[in-house]
Design an enzyme around this catalytic site. Sequence first.
Site, PDB file in Angstrom:
ATOM      1  N   PRO A 120      83.379  45.410  54.955  1.00 54.28           N
ATOM      2  CA  PRO A 120      84.447  45.827  54.035  1.00 54.28           C
ATOM      3  C   PRO A 120      84.774  44.779  52.977  1.00 54.28           C
ATOM      4  O   PRO A 120      85.075  45.112  51.829  1.00 54.28           O
ATOM      5  CB  PRO A 120      85.638  46.082  54.962  1.00 54.28           C
ATOM      6  CG  PRO A 120      85.020  46.439  56.269  1.00 54.28           C
ATOM      7  CD  PRO A 120      83.773  45.614  56.370  1.00 54.28           C
ATOM      8  N   GLY A 123      80.357  43.012  50.462  1.00 53.75           N
ATOM      9  CA  GLY A 123      79.313  43.942  50.082  1.00 53.75           C
ATOM     10  C   GLY A 123      78.301  43.240  49.202  1.00 53.75           C
ATOM     11  O   GLY A 123      77.270  42.772  49.666  1.00 53.75           O
ATOM     12  N   SER A 124      78.623  43.110  47.923  1.00 54.01           N
ATOM     13  CA  SER A 124      77.717  42.433  47.006  1.00 54.01           C
ATOM     14  C   SER A 124      77.594  40.944  47.327  1.00 54.01           C
ATOM     15  O   SER A 124      76.525  40.359  47.168  1.00 54.01           O
ATOM     16  CB  SER A 124      78.218  42.608  45.568  1.00 54.01           C
ATOM     17  OG  SER A 124      78.187  43.972  45.193  1.00 54.01           O
ATOM     18  N   ARG A 274      62.911  77.961  28.089  1.00 51.43           N
ATOM     19  CA  ARG A 274      64.244  78.512  27.854  1.00 51.43           C
ATOM     20  C   ARG A 274      64.412  78.870  26.388  1.00 51.43           C
ATOM     21  O   ARG A 274      64.338  78.011  25.504  1.00 51.43           O
ATOM     22  CB  ARG A 274      65.306  77.475  28.258  1.00 51.43           C
ATOM     23  CG  ARG A 274      66.737  77.914  27.989  1.00 51.43           C
ATOM     24  CD  ARG A 274      67.203  78.994  28.972  1.00 51.43           C
ATOM     25  NE  ARG A 274      68.648  79.044  29.041  1.00 51.43           N
ATOM     26  CZ  ARG A 274      69.418  79.761  28.216  1.00 51.43           C
ATOM     27  NH1 ARG A 274      68.867  80.469  27.247  1.00 51.43           N
ATOM     28  NH2 ARG A 274      70.716  79.768  28.381  1.00 51.43           N
ATOM     29  N   GLY A 346      72.136  72.593  31.417  1.00 53.49           N
ATOM     30  CA  GLY A 346      73.400  73.310  31.339  1.00 53.49           C
ATOM     31  C   GLY A 346      73.922  73.677  32.716  1.00 53.49           C
ATOM     32  O   GLY A 346      73.593  73.042  33.725  1.00 53.49           O
ATOM     33  N   GLU A 370      71.711  47.595  48.313  1.00 56.03           N
ATOM     34  CA  GLU A 370      70.727  46.510  48.244  1.00 56.03           C
ATOM     35  C   GLU A 370      70.929  45.639  47.005  1.00 56.03           C
ATOM     36  O   GLU A 370      69.977  45.152  46.394  1.00 56.03           O
ATOM     37  CB  GLU A 370      69.291  47.059  48.313  1.00 56.03           C
ATOM     38  CG  GLU A 370      68.977  47.688  49.667  1.00 56.03           C
ATOM     39  CD  GLU A 370      67.531  48.064  49.835  1.00 56.03           C
ATOM     40  OE1 GLU A 370      66.664  47.273  49.427  1.00 56.03           O
ATOM     41  OE2 GLU A 370      67.265  49.148  50.391  1.00 56.03           O
ATOM     42  N   SER A 373      73.987  46.669  40.494  1.00 57.59           N
ATOM     43  CA  SER A 373      73.387  46.286  39.205  1.00 57.59           C
ATOM     44  C   SER A 373      73.945  44.967  38.693  1.00 57.59           C
ATOM     45  O   SER A 373      73.217  44.141  38.121  1.00 57.59           O
ATOM     46  CB  SER A 373      73.629  47.393  38.170  1.00 57.59           C
ATOM     47  OG  SER A 373      72.927  48.576  38.506  1.00 57.59           O
ATOM     48  N   GLU A 374      75.242  44.739  38.905  1.00 61.40           N
ATOM     49  CA  GLU A 374      75.861  43.486  38.458  1.00 61.40           C
ATOM     50  C   GLU A 374      75.284  42.284  39.217  1.00 61.40           C
ATOM     51  O   GLU A 374      75.099  41.202  38.640  1.00 61.40           O
ATOM     52  CB  GLU A 374      77.376  43.562  38.654  1.00 61.40           C
ATOM     53  CG  GLU A 374      78.080  44.555  37.742  1.00 61.40           C
ATOM     54  CD  GLU A 374      77.856  46.005  38.128  1.00 61.40           C
ATOM     55  OE1 GLU A 374      78.097  46.886  37.283  1.00 61.40           O
ATOM     56  OE2 GLU A 374      77.425  46.273  39.283  1.00 61.40           O
TER      57      GLU A 374
END
Length: 386
Positions: A120, A123-124, A274, A346, A370, A373-374
């Site tokens: 908790p 994480g990163s 389409r 759509g 895993e 992105s930061e």
Amino acid sequence: MNGFALGAEQEEWCGQLRALAADRLRPLADKGEPGRVNRPLLAALGELGLLERVFTSGALELCLLRESLAYGCTEAETALALQGLGAHPVLSSGTPEQRARWLPEVRAGRAVAAFALSEPGAGSDAAALALEAVRDPGSKADADGYGGADGGEGGGWRLSGEKCWISNAPEADFYTVFARTGEGPAAKGVTAFLVPADRPGLSGEPLDMLSPHPIGRLSFDGVPVGPQDLLGEPGRGFRVAMDTLNRFRPSVGAFAVGMARAALDATLAYTAARRAFGGVLGDLQAVGHRVAEMATRTEAARLLVYAAAGAYDAGSPDVPRRSAMAKLLATETAQYVVDHAVQLHGAVALQRGHLLEHLYREVRAPRIYEGASEVQRTIIAKELYR
């Protein structure tokens, strides 16, 4: 592989995997319950020899495997990848006894593995984990082989704390668990353990998440572990975790590329057929330019993933940077491609059960797990300035 072009045999194998995923694995996935481990699907992956290849393939072959399965059945891809993530530390750092006990079962799809790193509050920032392993020098090893040992090995540990956002929890049969043993500050005081799910004091609950694969929370209430449960040496667990993540990060990018390619192909087929405004959607410049951008970004991500995998297989020293770049670009690209695919389709793409509705729920999580992105950008920057 010649440069970044696949050879004829690789292309044929990828095509076979895509067909296998659609024809054999997709029906099993559809019978599964979202958010639950699909054991029949795992058994099929084992019978087909695909789980074996997670452990015997090089990084590039693993990327091709994950990309191809993701194109036809994301659930099969994720089930396969989670087995690899949870069991790779056993392969790389486990004892002969641990390998003999668990790896054949994982490869056959009979035992479910899980990688229990996130918490908790960690994480990163994985080095900030707080799950505590307290020495229990007075304990004795019992019939199950945990709780310490005599003969100079010293006692065991008791694990107390919580893990969260753990894939395959709480249904896994064993967990690769990272806990703080205190040999040093931050990452230097982390140890890896193999913890079977039936250990006393270990409990868990599922979490209801956006993505359809199983994710849960684990609680450790004085869970006993002994020297026999160590994965590697005390205080060296962070290296076990990072080696595993560096191995799998390029292939997370491959998973994303597989989803992007599936969304792109679906968009090409739809916009070519389409009818609208006196022609087909693909005739509109705004649509054609959007599809061209989707295709270009997907191809760039694919090439970067393959390059990172090739660097890993070659033992290149810049694997952390390349792996981070591949995961970053591929997951961000997949989000872009799937989002624009939905827009071009759509309302039909918003219907429950539509391929793009499914991909839209699947594609968001890889930008976080895993290493968000930061975090990848931080890794890249540190490697560049090193």
